[in-house]
Each structure stands twice: as structure tokens, then as C-alpha cells.
Design an enzyme around this catalytic site. Structure first.
Site, PDB file in Angstrom:
ATOM      1  CE1 TYR A 110      -3.614  -2.677   5.227  1.00  0.00           C
ATOM      2  CE2 TYR A 110      -3.345  -0.339   4.187  1.00  0.00           C
ATOM      3  CZ  TYR A 110      -3.780  -1.287   4.145  1.00  0.00           C
ATOM      4  OH  TYR A 110      -4.249  -1.841   2.834  1.00  0.00           O
ATOM      5  CB  SER A 121      -1.179  -0.117   1.351  1.00  0.00           C
ATOM      6  OG  SER A 121      -1.351   1.392   1.176  1.00  0.00           O
TER       7      SER A 121
END
Length: 167
Positions: free
Chosen positions: A108, A95
């Protein structure tokens, strides 16, 4: 893939559970005889809140699924299939938050930073075995997880997972 005449299927499993991983790898090896590509795509978002407010349970879930799951699956597939056959590809889904952290995204973002590091370490270790390891950042994608993270966003403006997978 099946529409293109490729023999492929999916098997449901929890990537953070060693027993599930062993079952999937064994079934795949029995059916296919080899594993040429591994895509580590399992992941959870975790809460979007200040780090000081993140519960230990939420932190541990992000670590268990996003980091430990990737480690366990990769280790099992390497040992059972890829190292003996001397060629393969491992793709770890990352990501933008794995390159630059943002406030309110600690579980995350930290887990995706770890995936970037694991990818770099593993790429060096297995290159002599003919195995390529890359991290892929697909960008904004029309998924349930993205919708949970950005409820105000119009999902129709985003690429679908199928659009990205074809690349």
C-alpha cells in the site's frame, strides 16, 4: 450531487481493466459531452505483514489497482476528453503512507508513493493545457478498508467519506 441539482451518476467498473475504462469514458462522453473532473479513488490495502512475507500475488494486486489503474484511467480520460477541451481537474487520492512509509504496509505505502510521484509528473505535463492535478490525503476516514486495517478502532470517531467529499 444529484440532491444539489447536479447531473451526476456513477458507473461500476474495474479501474485496472482497459475495456472497463474505455466503456466508462465512452458512456460518460456520450451522456455528458465532456469530463471536467477525474477523481482516482480506486484502491486496495494489501496485506499488512513484513515485506519478506508479502506474496507476489498480493504485491501485484496493489500495483495493478493502485498504480496501474490510476495510470490507465488518467491516460484514457486525458486523451478522450481533457486534453482536447483544455481545462479540467484530476484528483488522485493518496495517503499519509504515500509521504512516509511504515513497517508492515509495503504494498500500500509503495503504491501511494507512486501516486504522489505520478501526480507531480502529470501536473507539470498538463499545466500548459489548463489541467490541474493534485493529490489529496483525506486522513483517517470511516471506510471498510480502514476498518480492515484498524479493527480495534471505533469507526464512529472518524470522518465519513461524505464529510470529506463535501470539502
Amino acid at each position: 450531487l444529484q440532491d444539489k441539482g447536479i447531473d451526476a451518476r456513477w458507473i461500476a467498473a474495474d479501474a485496472s481493466q482497459p475495456g472497463d475504462i474505455a466503456r466508462v469514458v465512452a458512456e460518460t462522453m456520450e451522456r455528458m459531452g465532456r469530463i471536467d473532473i477525474l477523481v482516482n479513488n480506486a484502491g486496495v490495502l494489501g496485506p499488512r505483514k513484513p515485506l519478506a512475507e508479502v506474496s507476489l500475488a498480493d504485491w501485484e494486486e496493489a500495483v495493478r489497482v493502485n498504480i496501474t489503474g490510476t495510470f490507465l484511467v488518467t491516460r484514457k480520460v486525458l486523451r478522450a476528453a481533457m486534453l482536447p477541451q483544455k481545462s479540467a481537474v484530476i484528483l488522485n487520492i493518496s495517503s499519509g503512507l504515500g509521504k512516509r512509509g511504515r513497517a508492515l504496509w509495503a504494498p500500500y505505502a509503495v503504491s501511494k508513493f507512486a501516486i504522489e510521484a505520478m501526480t507531480q509528473v502529470l501536473a507539470e505535463e498538463v499545466a500548459p493545457h489548463g489541467i490541474r492535478v493534485n493529490a489529496v490525503n483525506p486522513g483517517a476516514t470511516r471506510t471498510r478498508m480502514r476498518a480492515e486495517a484498524y479493527p480495534e478502532e471505533d469507526p464512529r470517531t472518524l470522518k465519513t467519506p461524505e464529510d470529506i467529499a463535501s470539502a
